[in-house]
Design an enzyme around this catalytic site. Structure first.
Site, PDB file in Angstrom:
ATOM      1  N   ASP A 177       0.886  -1.167   0.000  1.00  0.00           N
ATOM      2  CA  ASP A 177       0.000   0.000   0.000  1.00  0.00           C
ATOM      3  C   ASP A 177       0.923   1.216   0.000  1.00  0.00           C
ATOM      4  O   ASP A 177       1.421   1.627   1.050  1.00  0.00           O
ATOM      5  CB  ASP A 177      -0.909  -0.012   1.224  1.00  0.00           C
ATOM      6  N   GLU A 197      -1.492  -1.308  -5.112  1.00  0.00           N
ATOM      7  CA  GLU A 197      -2.714  -0.558  -5.386  1.00  0.00           C
ATOM      8  C   GLU A 197      -2.505   0.372  -6.577  1.00  0.00           C
ATOM      9  O   GLU A 197      -1.455   0.993  -6.707  1.00  0.00           O
ATOM     10  CB  GLU A 197      -3.090   0.253  -4.144  1.00  0.00           C
ATOM     11  N   ASP A 214      -2.794   1.065   6.979  1.00  0.00           N
ATOM     12  CA  ASP A 214      -1.901   0.883   5.823  1.00  0.00           C
ATOM     13  C   ASP A 214      -1.433  -0.571   5.743  1.00  0.00           C
ATOM     14  O   ASP A 214      -1.250  -1.120   4.653  1.00  0.00           O
ATOM     15  CB  ASP A 214      -0.664   1.789   5.927  1.00  0.00           C
TER      16      ASP A 214
END
Length: 191
Positions: free
Chosen positions: A7, A67, A140
């Protein structure tokens, strides 16, 4: 198979390493790289690159899941995030990892069954899917773990979930799993 989920962020980058050696999910390692906001952006990117390079050497993943970029209101933040993503992607390619990118909605859908799930709901499902005693912090980290799990679900598909607490057998899908595990359900925040 071992998957590294990332992330990305220019001040905080979450990571999660998940394996499926025996047909079950297993969390091998997770954490967050917290970067000094006083350092230059290129210096922070260098720290992310070096830390993740060491992690890849240590855990030997076969795949990297990251992501996709999104553009919010702050274009400058989006550009910085894009630079971090580029460094992570370049590292993955350099290290010979299979690379998959997923939109946040796709990750949420794969892990919770709802594309509009909250970060807290994702964290709850990650905890349940891995049979963890507590929710990894901060969000996160659970987002990164969810990216790794999403990649496994999309590319392997037949991995078993841990049994819900108190259940004698595996349920028939997410609805039954959630019904059997009410303590793991996180309601969305009311605005």
């Amino acid at each position: 198979m071992i998957v590294l989920g990332i992330d990305p962020g220019s001040l905080s980058t979450g990571y999660g390493v998940v394996s499926t050696d025996d047909g079950r999910y297993r969390l091998l390692e997770c954490g967050v790289l917290r970067l000094n906001p006083g350092k230059s952006h290129p210096a922070r990117i260098g720290e992310i690159f070096e830390a993740l390079d060491c992690l890849i050497s240590r855990v030997q993943p076969g795949r990297l899941s990251i992501e996709t970029a999104f553009v919010g209101r702050n274009v400058q933040s989006a550009l910085k995030l894009g630079q971090v993503r580029g460094a992570v992607i370049a590292l993955g390619v350099h290290r010979g990892l299979m690379l998959h990118e997923y939109a946040p909605r796709e990750v949420k859908l794969a892990v919770t069954g709802r594309g509009g799930a909250s970060k807290e709901q994702v964290a709850g499902m990650v905890t349940a899917m891995l049979g963890l005693g507590s929710v990894p912090k901060p969000l996160d980290v659970t987002d990164a773990i969810a990216l790794a799990l999403c990649d496994m679900l999309r590319n392997e598909g037949n991995v078993s979930l841990p049994k819900a607490k108190g259940s004698s057998r595996r349920g028939n899908g997410w609805a039954e799993f959630v019904k059997a595990s009410p303590d793991l359900v996180v309601e969305p925040l009311k605005h």
